[in-house]
Enzyme design. Structure first.
Site, mmCIF file in Angstrom:
data_model
loop_
_atom_site.group_PDB
_atom_site.id
_atom_site.type_symbol
_atom_site.label_atom_id
_atom_site.label_comp_id
_atom_site.label_asym_id
_atom_site.label_seq_id
_atom_site.Cartn_x
_atom_site.Cartn_y
_atom_site.Cartn_z
ATOM 1 N N CYS A 34 5.584 54.425 32.267
ATOM 2 C CA CYS A 34 6.667 53.439 32.159
ATOM 3 C C CYS A 34 7.399 53.465 30.827
ATOM 4 O O CYS A 34 8.317 52.663 30.602
ATOM 5 C CB CYS A 34 6.119 52.035 32.413
ATOM 6 S SG CYS A 34 5.012 51.430 31.113
ATOM 7 N N CYS A 55 -1.861 50.815 28.286
ATOM 8 C CA CYS A 55 -0.482 50.343 28.361
ATOM 9 C C CYS A 55 -0.493 48.878 28.786
ATOM 10 O O CYS A 55 -1.081 48.544 29.830
ATOM 11 C CB CYS A 55 0.326 51.170 29.362
ATOM 12 S SG CYS A 55 2.033 50.578 29.541
ATOM 13 N N CYS A 80 3.849 55.404 26.904
ATOM 14 C CA CYS A 80 3.194 55.500 28.203
ATOM 15 C C CYS A 80 3.942 56.510 29.074
ATOM 16 O O CYS A 80 5.164 56.401 29.245
ATOM 17 C CB CYS A 80 3.181 54.130 28.877
ATOM 18 S SG CYS A 80 2.537 54.170 30.570
ATOM 19 N N ASP A 99 9.355 76.485 9.613
ATOM 20 C CA ASP A 99 9.878 75.148 9.348
ATOM 21 C C ASP A 99 8.859 74.362 8.521
ATOM 22 O O ASP A 99 7.768 74.059 8.988
ATOM 23 C CB ASP A 99 10.142 74.442 10.680
ATOM 24 C CG ASP A 99 10.733 73.050 10.524
ATOM 25 O OD1 ASP A 99 10.816 72.560 9.385
ATOM 26 O OD2 ASP A 99 11.105 72.451 11.547
ATOM 27 N N CYS A 132 1.544 48.541 32.396
ATOM 28 C CA CYS A 132 1.150 49.149 33.680
ATOM 29 C C CYS A 132 -0.335 49.480 33.614
ATOM 30 O O CYS A 132 -1.042 49.036 32.711
ATOM 31 C CB CYS A 132 2.009 50.375 34.001
ATOM 32 S SG CYS A 132 1.689 51.816 32.956
#
Length: 449
Positions: A211, A230, A208, A358, A233
């Site tokens: 939070c 979430c 989130c 990579d 929250c």
């Protein structure tokens, strides 16, 4: 238009004519020369166009092709960059190809695929009506870094055109993570009943942004996409302006689905490509294209470079799929697993700048899924053939059953020895280019096709 711009455009068009006439190619060089003569020329070239930009990690090329066909049903004077030349010089070349010094009175449209890192260099001169964000996944770590770095590039580019509407995938939490100066609308999937799920532990972007709690999902489509919220929250998926309401059918060759109750079909398989179609539908509706014309645009869209592209080599059907990151590869594996017939698999790995130097991403991709497929033969190839061969062995392919053929010329010659009529090729970007060039050299496709 300034004298400098006019001169630069004239030189660029002449260069393009010469390259096309005598060398049958040259998609970006005219743009390089034109930009050198006038660094601001893109603004002059795009001045009379209403522009849609398509950017993001996966799906740019097919989404651009679908959007082009959708808008073409209502706006016939439309251009796009179909070669995938999606950096500034390639986009300049696209406009040069269609440029005329004559004035027109009707609306002209440009649908442009733009590399994420190049967006800021394009919107410096072009102020589009809409910027479509497809998704953000880990990709080319050496060039882009983490997903939040990629998204910052995209929002910084969009901010240079603050009146452009960002049209983005509402199922991706990252697109709802920060405020933007641009207005935003969202599309997404709304085809399943609410349940309770959590993403796989190896999934990026599931914290989130408010939070830092781990996000939960009412349902997941794939990776970190879905109806998220979430539990700690008020962060949750935003309201969707355009919704997929039913998945009717999807297989390895096509997908049928409903958007807002209307039925559509695309001639490519895989759930990930339905997102691309939903993206194109959203742009079509913003431009007031009716659903019937959107449906026709989807029907007219052809398979594009490296996206389930089918090529005949003798009596064998070679289906080429571009792979470049774990999420994209996993979705392609999910798609080919739907094929009811036995097939052969060729995995080609390069690690040039355009592929991403990579190659650690191959260890995050779910190659283990091939153990569950009806695969009769597996071949490793490419400039990093040893790396992909080891990865396939770890994924469960017995060493004695794995063909290792470094040279693509020999891979193509070996197609005729495959025990199946259908061969899926998974190849990185420069490997696809090399493969198609060699297929042309051996007379299986036309040069430049």
């Amino acid at each position: 238009m300034s004298i400098r711009s006019s001169f630069a455009i004239t030189v660029g068009k002449t260069t393009r004519w010469g390259l096309h006439t005598f060398f049958k190619g040259g998609s970006s060089l005219p743009g390089v020369i034109t930009k050198k003569l006038d660094p601001t020329v893109l603004g002059a070239l795009a001045k009379d166009f209403e522009v849609v930009i398509v950017t993001g990690t996966n799906g740019k090329t097919l989404t651009t092709a679908l959007t082009y066909q959708v808008l073409k049903q209502k706006y016939p004077d439309i251009i796009t960059n179909p070669t995938g030349a999606n950096m500034q010089q390639g986009i300049i070349s696209t406009f040069l190809t269609h440029h005329s010094f004559k004035k027109t009175t009707h609306k002209k449209i440009a649908v442009l695929e733009v590399d994420e890192a190049s967006l800021v260099h394009v919107t410096k001169y072009i102020k589009p009506k809409a910027i479509l964000f497809t998704n953000v996944f880990r990709d080319q770590m050496d060039r882009f870094g983490e997903i939040y770095t990629i998204y910052r590039m995209m929002t910084d580019g969009a901010a240079l055109a603050p009146n452009a509407t960002i049209v983005s995938n509402g199922d991706a939490p990252i697109f709802n993570s920060v405020e933007t100066v641009n207005p935003r609308i969202y599309f997404g999937f709304d085809h399943l009943p609410d349940g309770e799920e959590m993403a796989h532990f190896n999934t990026d972007g599931v914290l989130c942004p408010h939070c830092q709690n781990i996000l939960h999902y009412k349902f997941i489509t794939y990776s970190n996409l879905g109806k998220y919220y979430c539990p700690n929250c008020d962060f949750k998926r935003p309201e969707l302006a355009y919704r997929l309401t039913e998945m009717v059918h999807t297989d390895h060759e096509s997908s049928e689905f409903k958007i807002e109750g209307e039925t559509f079909k695309i001639n490519v398989g895989g759930l990930y490509n339905v997102y691309n179609a939903l993206s194109a539908y959203s742009i079509g509706r913003i431009f007031d294209v009716p659903p019937a014309d959107i449906r026709k645009g989807f029907e007219l869209s052809e398979k594009v470079f490296g996206r389930q592209e089918s090529i005949k080599v003798g009596d064998k059907e070679i289906i080429i799929n571009l792979v470049k990151n774990p999420v994209g590869l996993n979705q392609i594996l999910e798609m080919i697993a739907l094929d009811p017939e036995p097939f052969s698999l060729v995995s080609v790995l390069n690690a040039n700048y355009a592929d991403g130097i990579d190659i650690s991403w191959i260890w995050d991709a779910n190659y283990e899924k091939i153990q569950d497929m009806n695969i009769q033969q597996v071949t490793a190839s490419g400039e990093r053939v040893e790396d992909i061969a080891i990865r396939l062995e770890v994924a469960g392919v017995p060493k004695e059953d794995l063909k290792v053929i470094p040279n693509l010329q020999d891979v193509i010659k070996d197609f005729k020895n495959a025990p199946t009529n259908r061969i899926y090729v998974l190849a990185t970007y420069t490997a696809v280019l090399q493969l198609r060039k060699e297929l042309a050299n051996q007379g299986h496709v036309k040069e430049g096709m």
